[in-house]
Design a protein around this motif. Structure first.
Motif, PDB file in Angstrom:
ATOM      1  N   ALA A 390       0.837  -1.203   0.000  1.00  0.00           N
ATOM      2  CA  ALA A 390       0.000   0.000   0.000  1.00  0.00           C
ATOM      3  C   ALA A 390       0.875   1.257   0.000  1.00  0.00           C
ATOM      4  CB  ALA A 390      -0.923  -0.010   1.212  1.00  0.00           C
ATOM      5  N   GLU A 391       1.933   1.245   0.798  1.00  0.00           N
ATOM      6  CA  GLU A 391       2.836   2.401   0.852  1.00  0.00           C
ATOM      7  C   GLU A 391       3.565   2.574  -0.478  1.00  0.00           C
ATOM      8  OE1 GLU A 391       3.893   2.268   5.648  1.00  0.00           O
ATOM      9  OE2 GLU A 391       5.072   1.095   4.204  1.00  0.00           O
ATOM     10  N   LEU A 392       3.954   1.458  -1.072  1.00  0.00           N
ATOM     11  CA  LEU A 392       4.625   1.505  -2.371  1.00  0.00           C
ATOM     12  C   LEU A 392       3.748   2.204  -3.410  1.00  0.00           C
ATOM     13  CD1 LEU A 392       6.376  -1.521  -4.109  1.00  0.00           C
ATOM     14  CD2 LEU A 392       4.783  -0.084  -5.357  1.00  0.00           C
ATOM     15  N   LEU A 393       2.471   1.864  -3.423  1.00  0.00           N
ATOM     16  CA  LEU A 393       1.574   2.382  -4.452  1.00  0.00           C
ATOM     17  C   LEU A 393       1.097   3.812  -4.178  1.00  0.00           C
ATOM     18  CD1 LEU A 393      -0.635  -0.798  -5.043  1.00  0.00           C
ATOM     19  CD2 LEU A 393       1.136   0.119  -6.562  1.00  0.00           C
ATOM     20  N   LEU A 394       0.959   4.181  -2.905  1.00  0.00           N
ATOM     21  CA  LEU A 394       0.273   5.431  -2.572  1.00  0.00           C
ATOM     22  C   LEU A 394       1.177   6.560  -2.069  1.00  0.00           C
ATOM     23  CD1 LEU A 394      -2.855   3.920  -0.791  1.00  0.00           C
ATOM     24  CD2 LEU A 394      -2.778   4.992  -3.054  1.00  0.00           C
ATOM     25  N   ARG A 452      -7.057   1.801  -7.644  1.00  0.00           N
ATOM     26  CA  ARG A 452      -7.409   0.633  -8.447  1.00  0.00           C
ATOM     27  C   ARG A 452      -6.534   0.541  -9.685  1.00  0.00           C
ATOM     28  NH1 ARG A 452     -10.144  -0.286 -12.835  1.00  0.00           N
ATOM     29  NH2 ARG A 452     -10.785   1.899 -13.006  1.00  0.00           N
ATOM     30  N   GLN A 453      -6.321   1.668 -10.357  1.00  0.00           N
ATOM     31  CA  GLN A 453      -5.474   1.685 -11.556  1.00  0.00           C
ATOM     32  C   GLN A 453      -4.023   1.332 -11.214  1.00  0.00           C
ATOM     33  OE1 GLN A 453      -6.618   5.742 -12.515  1.00  0.00           O
ATOM     34  NE2 GLN A 453      -7.578   5.061 -14.439  1.00  0.00           N
ATOM     35  N   ARG A 454      -3.578   1.796 -10.083  1.00  0.00           N
ATOM     36  CA  ARG A 454      -2.192   1.525  -9.684  1.00  0.00           C
ATOM     37  C   ARG A 454      -1.999   0.041  -9.360  1.00  0.00           C
ATOM     38  NH1 ARG A 454      -0.053   6.798  -6.214  1.00  0.00           N
ATOM     39  NH2 ARG A 454      -1.124   8.374  -7.478  1.00  0.00           N
ATOM     40  N   ARG A 455      -3.000  -0.547  -8.724  1.00  0.00           N
ATOM     41  CA  ARG A 455      -2.904  -1.973  -8.419  1.00  0.00           C
ATOM     42  C   ARG A 455      -2.858  -2.799  -9.704  1.00  0.00           C
ATOM     43  NH1 ARG A 455      -7.387  -2.330  -3.557  1.00  0.00           N
ATOM     44  NH2 ARG A 455      -5.950  -1.940  -1.804  1.00  0.00           N
ATOM     45  N   TYR A 456      -3.698  -2.442 -10.642  1.00  0.00           N
ATOM     46  CA  TYR A 456      -3.727  -3.159 -11.921  1.00  0.00           C
ATOM     47  C   TYR A 456      -2.369  -3.038 -12.621  1.00  0.00           C
ATOM     48  CZ  TYR A 456      -4.938  -4.245 -16.755  1.00  0.00           C
ATOM     49  OH  TYR A 456      -4.959  -4.780 -18.025  1.00  0.00           O
ATOM     50  N   ARG A 457      -1.832  -1.812 -12.637  1.00  0.00           N
ATOM     51  CA  ARG A 457      -0.532  -1.597 -13.289  1.00  0.00           C
ATOM     52  C   ARG A 457       0.567  -2.354 -12.548  1.00  0.00           C
ATOM     53  NH1 ARG A 457      -0.275   3.475 -12.695  1.00  0.00           N
ATOM     54  NH2 ARG A 457      -1.554   3.931 -14.531  1.00  0.00           N
ATOM     55  N   PHE A 458       0.475  -2.397 -11.237  1.00  0.00           N
ATOM     56  CA  PHE A 458       1.476  -3.106 -10.437  1.00  0.00           C
ATOM     57  C   PHE A 458       1.530  -4.585 -10.832  1.00  0.00           C
ATOM     58  CE2 PHE A 458       2.446  -5.789  -6.757  1.00  0.00           C
ATOM     59  CZ  PHE A 458       3.682  -5.292  -6.364  1.00  0.00           C
ATOM     60  N   ASP A 459       0.353  -5.190 -10.969  1.00  0.00           N
ATOM     61  CA  ASP A 459       0.316  -6.607 -11.336  1.00  0.00           C
ATOM     62  C   ASP A 459       0.948  -6.831 -12.708  1.00  0.00           C
ATOM     63  OD1 ASP A 459      -0.925  -7.201  -8.962  1.00  0.00           O
ATOM     64  OD2 ASP A 459      -2.965  -7.112  -9.797  1.00  0.00           O
TER      65      ASP A 459
END
Length: 476
Positions: A390-394, A452-459
């Motif tokens: 979560a910290e990585l993405l936000l 949500r977009q960041r999680r998708y891109r992360f995967d």
């Protein structure tokens, strides 16, 4: 025409005897009359028409008494009077002779012609000298007066100490202060220390203040000289505070710290905890290591009451500053305030971070989108500081770095996640922050989209990194 009466009258004008008004110029007039009478008497008994003082030293006790009186006349008080010309010539004759009155004449001439506080009088005398026939240049007189001053300073006369003080005044200020400070350092000369402090030397003010504050450690002779008697602790601390405040105004951090200590002493009548804290804070601002640690420790102890965006950030800064300057206690406290994750191999993202670094090194070859480049930087930072997913993405990458630590705060998206303070401990950590900061600064703020977009891109990115670069590692 009675020489004795003339000299007695001159003495009365000098001392105010018989309710006579003190008038040095009138005294000099009567001494001139006495001198002329004695000279005429001597001329009548000698064939020489040129009478020098040196010839009169043994021959005439009356002359000696008269010259002694002349040397007692304050020459400066006769300036602009008819008697000044006689006084001027007599003082120079006296100063260049070898009789007991010579020292007084030498001192008066030296003080009158050299004292920096008498510039106006010196200008007047220079103008007067320039109008006299056959007189030497005024600067020649000053040079001779300087020789008199040096002789007085090196001899044992009633004017020796005054001569030494005037010599100090005549030195360039830096040189004078240096000589006084050296006298204190080499000889422990308390008088020199006090004089240096009075002349404005900051280190002397500080040293004097510290000695006064530690009155129990100063020996009895020093106590007498600097004005501290036994048992007068409050008086001593007041004097210490006076000198330390002067040094503090010069920006001396040790003086501010010492003032903080004094205001905490119960025997000090000016005891004031708030003022003590203010002094300690000022010392910390100026870089005093112990004051910095003290400030940090106080902020950490009162962290529940301190209003700040991220709890403990201010405390960590001051403790870190103290740690940088070698305060032993700072390391332990810093470990309580800041997390330390300086070994990236033990963190959660080592493999992905390695792949991300390779991808960035060949981003043109792989034609990475800007969003993917940003995520690669996030992966590298996440591994350097052991961030959660979560910290990585936000986290706001551009706002992570402070001078001494990383502040990870994602409460704008996840209010229940507490901020973290992580120490920046390695060069690699700083490099990763610098590289990411440059890239993020050149991008639009909303480029990465929502969570949500960041999680998708992360995967997608992590799958591609693993597939592309883990395979390369296996081949290697």
């Amino acid at each position: 025409g009675d020489v004795s009466a003339q000299q007695n009258l001159a003495s009365a004008y000098l001392t105010g005897a018989f309710k006579t008004p003190i008038q040095p110029a009138n005294a000099l007039i009567w001494l001139e009359k006495s001198y002329l009478l004695l000279q005429n008497q001597l001329l009548s008994t000698t064939s020489s028409g040129d009478i020098e003082i040196t010839h009169l030293e043994v021959a005439s006790p009356q002359f000696l008494e008269m010259f002694k009186q002349i040397s007692a006349v304050p020459l400066v008080a006769t300036l602009n009077s008819p008697a000044f010309s006689f006084g001027w010539k007599s003082f120079w004759k006296l100063a260049q002779s070898n009789i007991s009155a010579s020292y007084a004449a030498q001192w008066q001439l030296a003080e009158l012609l050299l004292d920096p506080n008498k510039k106006d009088l010196q200008t007047e005398i220079a103008n007067w000298v320039s109008k006299q026939d056959g007189e030497r240049d005024f600067f020649v007189f000053q040079k001779t007066a300087k020789e008199f001053l040096l002789q007085l300073a090196e001899s044992e006369t009633p004017f020796t100490n005054s001569a030494k003080e005037l010599l100090i005044k005549l030195q360039p200020k830096d040189e004078a202060l240096s000589s006084l400070w050296n006298a204190w350092i080499l000889e422990k000369n308390e008088a020199a220390l006090i004089r240096a402090a009075e002349l404005g030397l900051t280190i002397a003010k500080l040293t004097l203040g510290l000695r006064l504050a530690q009155f129990n450690e100063v020996d009895s002779d020093a106590n007498d000289l600097i004005g501290v008697g036994s048992g007068k602790s409050n008086a001593s601390l007041k004097k210490a505070a006076y000198w330390l405040e002067l040094a503090a105004k010069d920006g001396d951090r040790d003086a501010w710290f010492a003032l903080g200590e004094i205001y905490r002493r119960p025997q000090f009548s000016g005891y004031n905890a708030s003022e003590s804290d203010r002094c300690f804070d000022r010392a910390a601002d100026l870089g005093h290591p112990v004051a910095q640690f003290r400030r940090g420790a106080n902020l950490w102890r009162k962290r529940e009451k301190v209003e700040e965006k991220v709890r403990g950030l201010q405390a960590s800064y001051w403790v870190w500053q103290a740690h940088q300057q070698g305060v032993p206690e700072a390391k332990e406290l810093l470990g309580k305030i800041l997390e330390n994750v300086s070994d990236p191999r033990k963190n959660d993202w080592p493999e992905l971070a390695t792949c991300a670094e390779k991808a960035l090194n060949h981003h043109a070859e792989h034609k990475l989108d800007e969003e993917w480049i940003l995520l690669c930087h996030r992966l590298i930072i996440a591994n350097q500081f052991n961030l959660s997913k979560a910290e990585l993405l936000l986290c706001e990458v551009g706002q992570l770095q402070h001078e001494h630590c990383v502040v990870v705060d994602i409460r704008h998206e996840l209010p229940k996640i507490l901020p973290r303070l992580i120490q920046i401990d390695t060069t690699q950590q700083r490099r990763s922050l610098l590289a990411a900061g440059k890239v993020f600064a050149s991008c639009e703020s909303n480029l990465e989209g929502n969570l949500r977009q960041r999680r998708y891109r992360f995967d997608r990115v992590t799958e591609w990194l693993t597939a592309t670069f883990s395979q390369d590692q296996a081949v290697a």
